[in-house]
Enzyme design. Structure first.
Site, mmCIF file in Angstrom:
data_model
loop_
_atom_site.group_PDB
_atom_site.id
_atom_site.type_symbol
_atom_site.label_atom_id
_atom_site.label_comp_id
_atom_site.label_asym_id
_atom_site.label_seq_id
_atom_site.Cartn_x
_atom_site.Cartn_y
_atom_site.Cartn_z
ATOM 1 N N ASP A 1 -8.592 4.420 0.578
ATOM 2 C CA ASP A 1 -8.652 3.825 1.909
ATOM 3 C C ASP A 1 -7.264 3.751 2.526
ATOM 4 O O ASP A 1 -7.119 3.760 3.732
ATOM 5 C CB ASP A 1 -9.264 2.425 1.831
ATOM 6 C CG ASP A 1 -10.757 2.479 1.553
ATOM 7 O OD1 ASP A 1 -11.516 2.105 2.432
ATOM 8 O OD2 ASP A 1 -11.153 2.929 0.453
ATOM 9 N N ASN B 1 -8.052 1.535 -3.210
ATOM 10 C CA ASN B 1 -9.358 2.199 -3.198
ATOM 11 C C ASN B 1 -10.406 1.248 -3.767
ATOM 12 O O ASN B 1 -10.094 0.139 -4.198
ATOM 13 C CB ASN B 1 -9.288 3.499 -4.011
ATOM 14 C CG ASN B 1 -10.474 4.408 -3.745
ATOM 15 O OD1 ASN B 1 -10.931 4.535 -2.620
ATOM 16 N ND2 ASN B 1 -10.975 5.041 -4.785
ATOM 17 N N LYS B 2 -11.632 1.700 -3.797
ATOM 18 C CA LYS B 2 -12.736 0.892 -4.308
ATOM 19 C C LYS B 2 -12.413 0.381 -5.705
ATOM 20 O O LYS B 2 -11.757 1.039 -6.495
ATOM 21 C CB LYS B 2 -14.038 1.695 -4.354
ATOM 22 C CG LYS B 2 -14.431 2.328 -3.032
ATOM 23 C CD LYS B 2 -14.621 1.310 -1.923
ATOM 24 C CE LYS B 2 -14.991 1.931 -0.603
ATOM 25 N NZ LYS B 2 -13.857 2.339 0.212
#
Length: 139
Positions: A39, A49-50
């Site tokens: 992201d 990120n996730k």
């Protein structure tokens, strides 16, 4: 699953695995490389990120597997110095404590569950950044 769909569309060999199987598969020599999305990438190269991305990067480093981040070049955020400067979204614990069942939502765990949506992978764990401008080993 979207990434797997896109890889297949471009003829890139890949395998979809259960989320927590990555470390085992790396340890047993079944993974050639890890590629994740992101992201945001900070000025020092930290990757947001996730949740779970950091653990994949640690497993990759421990097992000598290259760890790449795929992103559009515009995802680099020079205005954020490091990953420590990124506020991590904490989602509702209900996402973890409840499931949809017959008659509505059913609690499956106790309350007080943590549910961070993202984590930060330090730049030192990243082999390179795959962008439309090519592979960047450092930023």
């Amino acid at each position: 699953m979207l990434t797997a769909f896109e890889l297949a569309g471009h003829g890139v060999p890949h395998t979809v695995i259960a989320d927590n199987a990555g470390g085992h598969l790396m340890m047993t020599g079944q993974v050639d490389a890890v590629i994740v999305g992101t992201d945001r990438v900070t000025a020092n190269g930290d990757v947001c990120n996730k949740i779970g991305t950091y653990l994949k990067a640690l497993a990759a480093r421990d097992n000598g597997v290259p760890f790449y981040v795929a992103l559009p070049y515009t995802t680099f955020d020079a205005s954020t110095a490091t990953g420590a400067d990124i506020p991590i979204e904490e989602r509702s614990g209900d996402e973890v404590t409840h499931v949809a069942g017959e008659g509505g939502r059913i609690r499956v765990t106790a309350s007080g569950t943590a549910n961070p949506a993202f984590d930060v992978t330090p730049a030192r764990l990243v082999t390179g950044y795959l962008t439309e401008r090519g592979l960047l080993k450092t930023i």
